[in-house]
Design a protein around this motif. Sequence first.
Motif, mmCIF file in Angstrom:
data_model
loop_
_atom_site.group_PDB
_atom_site.id
_atom_site.type_symbol
_atom_site.label_atom_id
_atom_site.label_comp_id
_atom_site.label_asym_id
_atom_site.label_seq_id
_atom_site.Cartn_x
_atom_site.Cartn_y
_atom_site.Cartn_z
ATOM 1 N N SER A 1 38.736 -37.105 8.889
ATOM 2 C CA SER A 1 39.430 -36.174 7.994
ATOM 3 C C SER A 1 39.054 -34.739 8.326
ATOM 4 C CB SER A 1 39.081 -36.478 6.533
ATOM 5 O OG SER A 1 39.556 -37.738 6.142
ATOM 6 N N ASN A 2 37.783 -34.510 8.582
ATOM 7 C CA ASN A 2 37.319 -33.179 8.962
ATOM 8 C C ASN A 2 37.987 -32.728 10.260
ATOM 9 O OD1 ASN A 2 35.814 -30.815 9.466
ATOM 10 N ND2 ASN A 2 33.927 -31.722 8.706
ATOM 11 N N GLN B 1 32.315 -29.572 1.517
ATOM 12 C CA GLN B 1 33.733 -29.191 1.419
ATOM 13 C C GLN B 1 34.630 -30.412 1.532
ATOM 14 O OE1 GLN B 1 33.487 -26.202 4.625
ATOM 15 N NE2 GLN B 1 34.364 -24.706 3.203
ATOM 16 N N MET B 2 34.298 -31.302 2.470
ATOM 17 C CA MET B 2 35.108 -32.498 2.649
ATOM 18 C C MET B 2 34.981 -33.420 1.438
ATOM 19 S SD MET B 2 36.665 -31.852 5.386
ATOM 20 C CE MET B 2 37.605 -33.365 5.265
ATOM 21 N N SER C 1 41.403 -35.365 -4.235
ATOM 22 C CA SER C 1 42.520 -36.230 -3.839
ATOM 23 C C SER C 1 42.482 -37.559 -4.582
ATOM 24 C CB SER C 1 42.477 -36.484 -2.329
ATOM 25 O OG SER C 1 42.668 -35.298 -1.601
ATOM 26 N N ARG D 1 40.863 -33.734 11.478
ATOM 27 C CA ARG D 1 42.290 -33.476 11.305
ATOM 28 C C ARG D 1 42.543 -32.141 10.615
ATOM 29 N NH1 ARG D 1 46.055 -37.275 11.771
ATOM 30 N NH2 ARG D 1 47.339 -35.421 12.065
ATOM 31 N N VAL D 2 41.747 -31.843 9.577
ATOM 32 C CA VAL D 2 41.899 -30.567 8.884
ATOM 33 C C VAL D 2 41.548 -29.421 9.821
ATOM 34 C CG1 VAL D 2 41.064 -29.151 6.969
ATOM 35 C CG2 VAL D 2 41.450 -31.580 6.618
ATOM 36 N N SER D 3 40.485 -29.589 10.594
ATOM 37 C CA SER D 3 40.067 -28.551 11.544
ATOM 38 C C SER D 3 41.125 -28.350 12.613
ATOM 39 C CB SER D 3 38.732 -28.949 12.200
ATOM 40 O OG SER D 3 37.713 -29.116 11.240
ATOM 41 N N TYR E 1 34.463 -28.008 8.955
ATOM 42 C CA TYR E 1 34.168 -27.944 7.530
ATOM 43 C C TYR E 1 32.870 -28.686 7.210
ATOM 44 C CZ TYR E 1 38.929 -26.211 7.207
ATOM 45 O OH TYR E 1 40.079 -25.461 7.366
ATOM 46 N N SER F 1 44.303 -29.017 12.419
ATOM 47 C CA SER F 1 45.482 -28.393 11.823
ATOM 48 C C SER F 1 45.294 -26.886 11.687
ATOM 49 C CB SER F 1 45.760 -29.013 10.448
ATOM 50 O OG SER F 1 46.876 -28.411 9.833
ATOM 51 N N SER F 2 44.095 -26.475 11.280
ATOM 52 C CA SER F 2 43.809 -25.048 11.128
ATOM 53 C C SER F 2 43.886 -24.329 12.471
ATOM 54 C CB SER F 2 42.410 -24.848 10.525
ATOM 55 O OG SER F 2 42.336 -25.380 9.231
ATOM 56 N N MET G 1 37.213 -32.161 -1.270
ATOM 57 C CA MET G 1 38.609 -32.516 -0.995
ATOM 58 C C MET G 1 38.863 -33.983 -1.346
ATOM 59 S SD MET G 1 39.360 -30.681 2.692
ATOM 60 C CE MET G 1 38.732 -29.032 3.052
#
Length: 265
Positions: A134-135, A34-35, A42, A137-139, A30, A141-142, A38
Amino acid sequence: MKKLVLAVLATAVLVGCKTSPTGRTQIALYSDSQMSEMGTASFAQMKESQPINTNVKTNAYVNCIADKVIAVLPDEYANQQWEVVVFEDDSANAFALPGGYIGVHTGLLKIATNQDQLATVLGHEVGHVIAEHSNERVSQSSLISTGLQLGSVALEMGDVQYRNEIMQGLGLGAQYGVILPFSRSHESEADTIGLDLMAEAGFNPQESVTLWQNMSAAGSGSTPEFLSTHPAPSNRISSLESQMSKAIQEQSTARANGKNPQCTL
């Protein structure tokens, strides 16, 4: 279809490869914007849903320490506007979010009993941000979600017996074999980055060990490390102690250059 999805995943991984501040290869799919979006969303939600501490002295103390740590961040982070909020919450916790946001729970001030110990935590949390955890972890997860969906389709197309049980096993394997250990590597990396940051800001790095001793005494980290997203306090202490000589030298240099924090509560 299977080959197409695998090709898409491989391309995404190659495009998203980066290197963390400690030299670790990471996947971040991301963009910074974008981060930041987010993080902004949040933090706004947290401010709406959680009570905020308005004590002037407490907020001045936390901001004083945060400002010293932020000042030694890489320019792209040091030059951005940071918002620091103290939340009324008994848990010994703090966090930092992409976009320039730091939250500190009042419960942490009972565990981090001086400026150096609180700088340990803030350095650690900001370390997560500059290392783009964070990037990652999101990546991650995807990618895992897409992989599990692909596996489910393949099992269904092959009419594999017990495919539901197999998919449940794959899900557990991803949780305990990838996601949790990966989180522990993030925590350890943030510890290393945070130790450097606090020392470069002139704080006493030896107090990082005292902080985790306090955390351990207060009961933090009681979950077995195998099932935890965080390393056990004893392991964190050992790792910090192994890096202490370098951190003390960094603090000495910082003090010689006039960085001598005097944040009091």
